[in-house]
Design a protein around this motif. Structure first.
Motif, PDB file in Angstrom:
ATOM      1  N   ILE A  66       0.844  -1.204   0.000  1.00 52.22           N
ATOM      2  CA  ILE A  66       0.000   0.000   0.000  1.00 52.22           C
ATOM      3  C   ILE A  66       0.878   1.253   0.000  1.00 52.22           C
ATOM      4  CG2 ILE A  66      -1.759   1.266   1.279  1.00 52.22           C
ATOM      5  CD1 ILE A  66      -2.721  -1.333  -0.038  1.00 52.22           C
ATOM      6  N   LEU A  69       2.121   1.765  -3.541  1.00 52.70           N
ATOM      7  CA  LEU A  69       1.071   2.164  -4.490  1.00 52.70           C
ATOM      8  C   LEU A  69       0.686   3.627  -4.316  1.00 52.70           C
ATOM      9  CD1 LEU A  69      -1.239  -1.003  -4.419  1.00 52.70           C
ATOM     10  CD2 LEU A  69       0.419  -0.343  -6.164  1.00 52.70           C
ATOM     11  N   LYS A  70       1.151   4.256  -3.234  1.00 52.44           N
ATOM     12  CA  LYS A  70       1.011   5.700  -3.001  1.00 52.44           C
ATOM     13  C   LYS A  70      -0.453   6.156  -2.997  1.00 52.44           C
ATOM     14  CE  LYS A  70       5.480   6.548  -5.221  1.00 52.44           C
ATOM     15  NZ  LYS A  70       6.215   6.488  -3.953  1.00 52.44           N
ATOM     16  N   ILE A  71      -1.326   5.348  -2.420  1.00 52.31           N
ATOM     17  CA  ILE A  71      -2.720   5.749  -2.279  1.00 52.31           C
ATOM     18  C   ILE A  71      -2.931   6.552  -0.996  1.00 52.31           C
ATOM     19  CG2 ILE A  71      -3.311   3.585  -1.135  1.00 52.31           C
ATOM     20  CD1 ILE A  71      -5.600   5.624  -3.457  1.00 52.31           C
ATOM     21  N   LYS A  73      -2.088   9.370   1.665  1.00 53.67           N
ATOM     22  CA  LYS A  73      -1.408  10.668   1.711  1.00 53.67           C
ATOM     23  C   LYS A  73      -0.507  10.783   2.934  1.00 53.67           C
ATOM     24  CE  LYS A  73      -5.088  13.041  -0.814  1.00 53.67           C
ATOM     25  NZ  LYS A  73      -6.089  14.132  -0.780  1.00 53.67           N
ATOM     26  N   TYR A  81      -6.180   1.903   4.417  1.00 54.20           N
ATOM     27  CA  TYR A  81      -6.357   1.398   3.055  1.00 54.20           C
ATOM     28  C   TYR A  81      -6.034  -0.093   2.963  1.00 54.20           C
ATOM     29  CZ  TYR A  81      -6.853   6.206   1.427  1.00 54.20           C
ATOM     30  OH  TYR A  81      -7.304   7.488   1.221  1.00 54.20           O
ATOM     31  N   ASN A 132      -1.807  -0.329  -9.277  1.00 55.25           N
ATOM     32  CA  ASN A 132      -2.459   0.720  -8.508  1.00 55.25           C
ATOM     33  C   ASN A 132      -3.366   0.075  -7.457  1.00 55.25           C
ATOM     34  OD1 ASN A 132      -5.184   0.302  -9.732  1.00 55.25           O
ATOM     35  ND2 ASN A 132      -4.180   1.114 -11.568  1.00 55.25           N
ATOM     36  N   TYR A 133      -3.860   0.907  -6.574  1.00 58.85           N
ATOM     37  CA  TYR A 133      -4.644   0.422  -5.440  1.00 58.85           C
ATOM     38  C   TYR A 133      -5.932  -0.262  -5.881  1.00 58.85           C
ATOM     39  CZ  TYR A 133      -7.366   0.667  -1.086  1.00 58.85           C
ATOM     40  OH  TYR A 133      -8.130   0.363   0.015  1.00 58.85           O
ATOM     41  N   TRP A 134      -6.609   0.304  -6.879  1.00 52.52           N
ATOM     42  CA  TRP A 134      -7.903  -0.231  -7.289  1.00 52.52           C
ATOM     43  C   TRP A 134      -7.758  -1.564  -8.006  1.00 52.52           C
ATOM     44  CZ3 TRP A 134     -11.309   1.794  -4.459  1.00 52.52           C
ATOM     45  CH2 TRP A 134     -11.193   3.129  -4.056  1.00 52.52           C
TER      46      TRP A 134
END
Length: 447
Positions: A66, A69-71, A73, A81, A132-134
């Protein structure tokens, strides 16, 4: 007299074992089976291990995944997350377990097992390639939704073994499941970020350097690919024939009596069979089934919370009531417990279940769990070798009780329904259990 008995046996097989029915072929196989069913135990064990490996394999590296993935902040938001990724699998499984159970009842256990294994290979591999996160959320959700293996496997285990090996079959499922939940995190911990851990083998510019969490997923998918080959040779246990005119009877003593009755008047037998047909009983109104599912759900929540709390408690400082253990110390305790659990489930549980009965074993296991858990805070006052020995014994006993209770509930659930409803019953059980397990870590962490 002997010739008459042989004629009756041959007529029984010819009359009641449908030649094109896979379930009848399994009944014939069980009737002729002698000795320990090594092959069936191995088939169930390897498939259940494969489907359980991806469930918890991500936990050792999920925080770092996580982060990369830089989701989030802020660093404090990473756990928030990560929780959604961890629960996506259970949510997907909760939504579709009943559907897969119904499909298994209609089309067979084997097709669902094969489809689930193919799904596992595809989406577990894609999860390791998440950019990516999604994508991570979607692949975990689809993995849980489309990999409906465990429910049909519990039904399969209850159908492939002779009566005297029923407890062994169910204990094989629960043992393999527990072993997979131990090996999975180990694979994730050892093989994630290989370019950082093993720079002499993997460079930062290599494929595994660009996808640092692909290797553990790939190893699991590779193992599942081998399991998929085994799955094609599984015998189907579902009966596939029309029971409107006569029922499929096995080679029991009652079957021989029925065969004699048919010799007297086949038309009367046919009328009797038609008159005795009853509509399917509602699963939600089947109290033996629903009561065992309720206990299973409550204990699943408790077990999930315990698994989370035990590790947190063990690594917490002494001043906060913990043991000040390192992650290696915790891993050692879990490894010892895993080996002991395997021996207990394979050799001791079937004997205990045969002597005391399934329900009694469940009751005693649940009752003994309460005083055992209340003793854990006092273990923190120990130190040295005494702490190591007592902690391992307590954790092993806790695992033995949990495995005995869960295995017993598996047996009760599958005996509470007929074969044509067994897949759906296990689907309901998996759905309810998945929902409870989804909230288990949150409840455990809050407490």
């Amino acid at each position: 007299m002997a010739e008459e008995e042989n004629n009756r046996e041959s007529l029984l097989k010819k009359e009641y074992y449908y030649p094109d029915c896979p379930g009848c072929k399994v009944d014939q196989y069980k009737a002729s089976q002698r000795g320990f069913p090594f092959r069936d135990v191995f088939n169930i064990w390897i498939i259940v291990v494969a489907c359980s490996l991806p469930i918890s394999s991500l936990f050792p590296f999920l925080y770092f995944m996580i982060r990369d993935l830089k989701i989030a902040k802020r660093e404090e938001d990473i756990a928030f997350y990560a929780g959604y990724v961890g629960s996506a699998y259970m949510l997907g499984r909760a939504l579709t377990s009943v559907v897969w159970g119904v499909v298994a009842d209609r089309y067979g256990r084997k097709p669902v097992i094969i489809i689930g294994t193919v799904t596992l290979i595809i989406f577990n591999t894609l999860f390791g390639l998440s950019v990516n996160y999604w994508m991570a959320i979607a692949t975990r959700f689809l993995l849980g939704s489309l990999s409906g293996i465990l429910g049909p496997m519990k039904a399969y285990a209850s159908e492939i073994f002779r009566e005297e090996y029923q407890a062994l079959g169910m204990s094989t499922v629960s043992t393999a499941w527990g072993i997979g939940l131990v090996i999975g995190p180990a694979l994730g911990g050892f093989f994630a970020q290989p370019a950082e851990k093993y720079p002499n083998i993997f460079s930062q510019d290599s494929f595994f350097g660009r996808f640092p969490y692909f290797l553990p997923c790939f190893c699991i998918s590779l193992f599942a690919s081998g399991v998929l080959i085994f799955a094609f040779w599984l015998p189907e246990t579902l009966h596939k024939h029309d029971d409107k005119n006569r029922s499929c009877i096995t080679d029991s003593f009652e079957s021989l009596e029925n065969a004699s009755y048919i010799l007297t008047d086949p038309n009367q037998s046919r009328q009797k069979t038609e008159g005795e047909q009853k509509p399917k009983k509602s699963l939600l109104r089947n109290w033996p089934l629903m009561s065992s599912i309720i206990v299973y759900c409550v204990f699943s929540l408790h077990e999930m919370a315990y698994n989370e709390i035990f590790s947190l408690w063990a690594v917490s400082p002494k001043k906060f009531g913990g043991l000040s253990y390192t992650t290696e110390d915790v891993g050692e305790v879990l490894a010892i417990t895993g080996i002991a659990l395997l021996v207990f489930q394979m050799f001791l549980y079937p004997v205990v279940e045969t002597i005391f009965g399934t329900i009694m074993v469940c009751r005693v296991s649940g009752a003994l769990t309460i005083p055992l858990l209340t003793s854990f805070p006092y273990i923190a006052f120990l130190s040295g070798v005494t702490l190591f020995v007592v902690l391992n014994l307590a954790n092993m006993l806790k695992s033995f009780l949990a495995a005995s209770l869960i295995t017993g509930l598996f047996i009760l659930q599958n005996k509470a329904v007929d074969q044509e409803q067994r897949g759906a019953a296990n689907g309901i059980s998996m759905t309810a259990m998945s929902l409870f397990k989804a909230v288990g870590p949150a409840v455990g962490g809050a407490v």
